[in-house]
Design a protein around this motif. Structure first.
Motif, PDB file in Angstrom:
ATOM      1  N   ILE A 336      -9.993   3.936   8.536  1.00  0.00           N
ATOM      2  CA  ILE A 336      -9.691   2.966   8.649  1.00  0.00           C
ATOM      3  C   ILE A 336      -9.166   1.551   7.771  1.00  0.00           C
ATOM      4  CG2 ILE A 336      -9.897  -0.301  10.143  1.00  0.00           C
ATOM      5  CD1 ILE A 336      -8.666   2.505  12.135  1.00  0.00           C
ATOM      6  N   LEU A 337     -10.101   1.727   6.376  1.00  0.00           N
ATOM      7  CA  LEU A 337     -10.540   0.678   5.321  1.00  0.00           C
ATOM      8  C   LEU A 337      -9.158   1.169   4.489  1.00  0.00           C
ATOM      9  CD1 LEU A 337     -11.778  -1.123   3.861  1.00  0.00           C
ATOM     10  CD2 LEU A 337     -13.055   0.433   2.339  1.00  0.00           C
ATOM     11  N   ALA A 338      -9.161   3.430   4.194  1.00  0.00           N
ATOM     12  CA  ALA A 338      -7.393   3.167   3.661  1.00  0.00           C
ATOM     13  C   ALA A 338      -6.574   2.639   4.339  1.00  0.00           C
ATOM     14  CB  ALA A 338      -7.817   4.457   3.550  1.00  0.00           C
ATOM     15  N   LEU A 339      -6.181   2.762   5.370  1.00  0.00           N
ATOM     16  CA  LEU A 339      -5.356   2.124   6.037  1.00  0.00           C
ATOM     17  C   LEU A 339      -4.856   1.184   6.210  1.00  0.00           C
ATOM     18  CD1 LEU A 339      -4.809   3.802   9.950  1.00  0.00           C
ATOM     19  CD2 LEU A 339      -4.126   4.416   8.048  1.00  0.00           C
ATOM     20  N   VAL A 340      -5.913  -0.235   5.969  1.00  0.00           N
ATOM     21  CA  VAL A 340      -6.124  -1.074   5.736  1.00  0.00           C
ATOM     22  C   VAL A 340      -4.791  -1.687   4.587  1.00  0.00           C
ATOM     23  CG1 VAL A 340      -7.158  -3.386   5.454  1.00  0.00           C
ATOM     24  CG2 VAL A 340      -7.903  -2.479   6.804  1.00  0.00           C
ATOM     25  N   ILE A 341      -5.457  -0.875   2.872  1.00  0.00           N
ATOM     26  CA  ILE A 341      -5.423  -1.070   1.681  1.00  0.00           C
ATOM     27  C   ILE A 341      -4.019  -0.429   2.447  1.00  0.00           C
ATOM     28  CG2 ILE A 341      -5.456  -0.228  -0.213  1.00  0.00           C
ATOM     29  CD1 ILE A 341      -8.201   0.844   0.429  1.00  0.00           C
ATOM     30  N   VAL A 342      -3.155   0.341   2.477  1.00  0.00           N
ATOM     31  CA  VAL A 342      -1.696   1.163   2.338  1.00  0.00           C
ATOM     32  C   VAL A 342      -1.033  -0.448   3.387  1.00  0.00           C
ATOM     33  CG1 VAL A 342      -0.506   2.313   3.461  1.00  0.00           C
ATOM     34  CG2 VAL A 342      -2.616   3.479   2.507  1.00  0.00           C
ATOM     35  N   ASN A 343      -1.734  -0.680   4.436  1.00  0.00           N
ATOM     36  CA  ASN A 343      -0.702  -1.556   4.917  1.00  0.00           C
ATOM     37  C   ASN A 343      -0.374  -2.739   4.119  1.00  0.00           C
ATOM     38  OD1 ASN A 343       0.081  -0.957   8.072  1.00  0.00           O
ATOM     39  ND2 ASN A 343      -1.434  -0.415   8.022  1.00  0.00           N
ATOM     40  N   ILE A 344      -1.311  -3.513   3.496  1.00  0.00           N
ATOM     41  CA  ILE A 344      -0.979  -4.901   2.785  1.00  0.00           C
ATOM     42  C   ILE A 344      -0.134  -4.108   1.268  1.00  0.00           C
ATOM     43  CG2 ILE A 344      -2.875  -6.177   1.194  1.00  0.00           C
ATOM     44  CD1 ILE A 344      -5.258  -6.022   3.408  1.00  0.00           C
ATOM     45  N   GLY A 345      -1.067  -3.573   0.940  1.00  0.00           N
ATOM     46  CA  GLY A 345      -0.168  -2.927  -0.363  1.00  0.00           C
ATOM     47  C   GLY A 345       1.548  -2.526   0.146  1.00  0.00           C
ATOM     48  N   ILE A 346       2.375  -2.388   1.191  1.00  0.00           N
ATOM     49  CA  ILE A 346       3.600  -1.826   1.866  1.00  0.00           C
ATOM     50  C   ILE A 346       4.231  -3.376   2.020  1.00  0.00           C
ATOM     51  CG2 ILE A 346       4.816  -0.407   3.495  1.00  0.00           C
ATOM     52  CD1 ILE A 346       3.164   1.858   3.105  1.00  0.00           C
ATOM     53  N   SER A 347       3.581  -3.562   2.608  1.00  0.00           N
ATOM     54  CA  SER A 347       3.900  -4.939   3.383  1.00  0.00           C
ATOM     55  C   SER A 347       4.136  -5.966   2.415  1.00  0.00           C
ATOM     56  CB  SER A 347       2.745  -6.233   4.469  1.00  0.00           C
ATOM     57  OG  SER A 347       2.515  -4.475   5.683  1.00  0.00           O
ATOM     58  N   ALA A 348       3.148  -6.536   1.205  1.00  0.00           N
ATOM     59  CA  ALA A 348       3.269  -7.183   0.024  1.00  0.00           C
ATOM     60  C   ALA A 348       4.066  -7.465  -0.540  1.00  0.00           C
ATOM     61  CB  ALA A 348       2.134  -7.101  -0.378  1.00  0.00           C
ATOM     62  N   ALA A 349       4.919  -6.186  -1.009  1.00  0.00           N
ATOM     63  CA  ALA A 349       5.509  -6.067  -1.381  1.00  0.00           C
ATOM     64  C   ALA A 349       7.014  -5.916  -0.759  1.00  0.00           C
ATOM     65  CB  ALA A 349       5.954  -4.193  -2.225  1.00  0.00           C
ATOM     66  N   LYS A 350       7.013  -6.024   0.886  1.00  0.00           N
ATOM     67  CA  LYS A 350       8.863  -5.988   1.081  1.00  0.00           C
ATOM     68  C   LYS A 350       9.177  -7.152   1.131  1.00  0.00           C
ATOM     69  CE  LYS A 350       8.401  -1.740   3.469  1.00  0.00           C
ATOM     70  NZ  LYS A 350       9.643  -0.878   4.506  1.00  0.00           N
ATOM     71  N   ALA A 351       8.717  -8.451   0.860  1.00  0.00           N
ATOM     72  CA  ALA A 351       9.753  -9.273   0.748  1.00  0.00           C
ATOM     73  C   ALA A 351       9.966 -10.190  -0.642  1.00  0.00           C
ATOM     74  CB  ALA A 351       8.652 -10.856   1.691  1.00  0.00           C
ATOM     75  N   PRO A 352       9.105 -10.387  -1.837  1.00  0.00           N
ATOM     76  CA  PRO A 352      10.058 -10.319  -3.154  1.00  0.00           C
ATOM     77  C   PRO A 352      10.931  -9.094  -4.020  1.00  0.00           C
ATOM     78  CG  PRO A 352       7.485 -10.119  -3.760  1.00  0.00           C
ATOM     79  CD  PRO A 352       7.362  -9.604  -1.948  1.00  0.00           C
ATOM     80  N   LEU A 353      11.114  -7.807  -3.281  1.00  0.00           N
ATOM     81  CA  LEU A 353      11.973  -6.877  -3.207  1.00  0.00           C
ATOM     82  C   LEU A 353      13.234  -7.271  -2.456  1.00  0.00           C
ATOM     83  CD1 LEU A 353      12.675  -3.772  -4.461  1.00  0.00           C
ATOM     84  CD2 LEU A 353      12.348  -3.107  -2.075  1.00  0.00           C
ATOM     85  N   TRP A 354      12.802  -7.560  -1.482  1.00  0.00           N
ATOM     86  CA  TRP A 354      14.731  -8.030  -0.604  1.00  0.00           C
ATOM     87  C   TRP A 354      15.142  -9.516  -0.972  1.00  0.00           C
ATOM     88  CZ3 TRP A 354      17.296  -4.745   1.550  1.00  0.00           C
ATOM     89  CH2 TRP A 354      17.208  -3.885   1.794  1.00  0.00           C
ATOM     90  N   ALA A 355      14.402 -10.008  -1.787  1.00  0.00           N
ATOM     91  CA  ALA A 355      14.547 -11.300  -2.303  1.00  0.00           C
ATOM     92  C   ALA A 355      15.600 -10.916  -4.281  1.00  0.00           C
ATOM     93  CB  ALA A 355      13.491 -12.416  -2.477  1.00  0.00           C
ATOM     94  N   MET A 356      15.752  -9.877  -4.330  1.00  0.00           N
ATOM     95  CA  MET A 356      16.250  -9.382  -5.343  1.00  0.00           C
ATOM     96  C   MET A 356      17.836  -8.800  -5.184  1.00  0.00           C
ATOM     97  SD  MET A 356      13.591  -6.764  -7.616  1.00  0.00           S
ATOM     98  CE  MET A 356      11.981  -7.372  -8.115  1.00  0.00           C
TER      99      MET A 356
END
Length: 436
Positions: A336-356
């Motif tokens: 569960i802890l690993a899934l929390v880390i993965v979820n936060i990383g993937i989600s945080a990357a997306k909006a700045p990427l789509w602003a490019m």
């Protein structure tokens, strides 16, 4: 300083557009990944092996890949309102039809057709947001829209788990009920889109005349400034050939491999620790709630600093480390802890990427370029889940597949840095501060 007029327009745009597109994406994501819950009993009922399930789950993205660019170019021509309505109704019908698959081949066929039906939805909304939101608000607008995916997992996982506990109705099994019940909102919302959505700011009668004029002028000034820039791309064919578009697609590939690995396999990975359907749903939902908070805060920081590169690199590295941690997890708490880390990383990357992309693309170029980034990037949604299923068959466990998906995110981080370096050298500011 933001003027009173600008603040008023921003508030109206956020309240009128964002909750609605979030609702659409919520339903879309639910219909896309509920197959992970259906699998709990469907796989045995229709004779799907882990490899067959991973392959079928990923086939969605092949249909999506093939029809994404044409779909977005049509949307650019006919307007978002009509085209998004068409997308919603057709994918709702196909999603409901998934309840009647009888074996691997019909499962494969319907997953592929679901991808065709839904092609153009996500890049269509990203394009739509770029027609309404000035550049300083774009990452936050995109973040709120994309937050619907983790929210869909957070609410949809327990909901799907609860539906799987219903007694058979009219001779339908639990997994069949899941598909049908969760398809109905998409069809209804398709008709709501026709009434509610406004194609362009010039047709926005819900803005006061002075607000409408300010927004049209602001967006025109930004478009003119972009077009006078040396690195600007407007034509559809030029956008498809632009190396920056291909680089962004490769970056997005890693984040998609991670996101859909979670969507399709997290319920089965969690369930191996002995949890029931509903408990599995609740546990699959926890990481997503934290991901939404991280996503919005990170996008706000990216918009405020007008920096994109490191706002993509850092979360990709975090998600990569999360997958490595998940591969080494030996208890339910660790996973569960690993899934929390993965979820936060993937989600945080997306909006700045789509602003490019909207920094250097416009018109048909933006329609084609954004669709290309999404369609090629989403092939990660095929590769990630398939790698997990195939390597589980070969090795008997999830670790090898989780490491492979983690590696795709390491590649995303590296390509983002290379793209930024290239941009600096050619004075095309795609990922850095863009005060020319």
């Amino acid at each position: 300083m933001i003027s009173d007029l600008e603040a008023r327009v921003s508030r109206k745009l956020m309240l009128r557009i964002i909750p609605f597109v979030m609702l659409l994406y919520f339903v879309s994501f639910l219909d896309r990944v509920n197959v992970g819950f259906a699998a709990i009993t469907m796989n045995k009922a229709i004779g799907l092996s882990p490899t067959a399930f991973g392959f079928g789950g990923g086939l969605f993205f092949i249909g999506y890949f093939l029809f994404e660019v044409p779909s977005n170019l049509i949307l650019n021509k006919v307007g978002a309102r009509k085209w998004i309505a068409r997308v919603m109704v057709s994918w709702g019908i196909v999603s409901a039809a998934s309840a009647f698959v009888v074996g691997p081949n019909s499962f494969y066929a319907l997953r592929f057709i679901l991808g065709v039906a839904e092609a153009g939805f996500f890049p269509g909304i990203i394009l739509y947001l770029s027609l309404w939101f000035p550049s300083r608000q774009r990452a936050v607008a995109a973040a709120w829209f994309m937050a619907a995916a983790p929210i869909s997992t957070a609410i949809g996982s327990p909901l799907s788990g609860a539906i799987m506990k219903l007694p058979p109705i009219a001779g339908l099994a639990d997994w069949q009920m899941l598909y049908i019940i969760e398809a109905v909102p998409a069809i209804i919302l398709g008709f709501v889109v026709l009434k509610y959505m406004t194609d362009t700011p010039s047709k926005a009668h819900w803005l006061a005349p002075d607000e409408r004029e300010w927004l049209i002028a602001k967006l025109k000034r930004e478009a003119d400034a972009k077009q006078s820039h040396a690195g600007h791309t407007a034509g559809a064919l030029n956008a498809l050939r632009d190396p920056r578009v291909l680089a962004l697609a490769l970056i997005y590939f890693g984040t998609s491999a991670g996101l859909y690995t979670l969507g399709l396999w997290a319920p089965l990975i969690i369930r191996q620790y002995g949890f029931g359907s509903f408990e599995t749903g609740l546990l699959a939902g926890i990481p997503s709630i934290l991901a939404v908070i991280a996503m919005i805060l990170w996008a706000k920081h990216s918009d405020r600093t007008e920096e994109r590169t490191w706002h993509v690199v850092i979360p990709c590295v975090v998600a990569c480390l999360g997958f490595v941690f998940a591969g080494n997890a030996s208890s339910a708490l660790m996973i569960i802890l690993a899934l929390v880390i993965v979820n936060i990383g993937i989600s945080a990357a997306k909006a700045p990427l789509w602003a490019m992309p909207s920094m250097f693309l416009s018109g048909a170029g933006a329609a084609a370029g954004i669709a290309m980034i999404n369609s090629v990037g989403n092939l990660g949604g095929f590769v990630g889940p398939f790698a997990i299923g195939w390597l589980k068959n070969v090795t008997g466990g999830y670790s090898a597949g989780l490491y492979v998906v983690g590696a795709t995110l390491a590649v995303s981080a590296a390509v983002t840095l290379l793209l930024s370096r290239q941009a600096k050298q050619s004075h095309v500011a795609i990922g850095e501060r863009h005060g020319h």
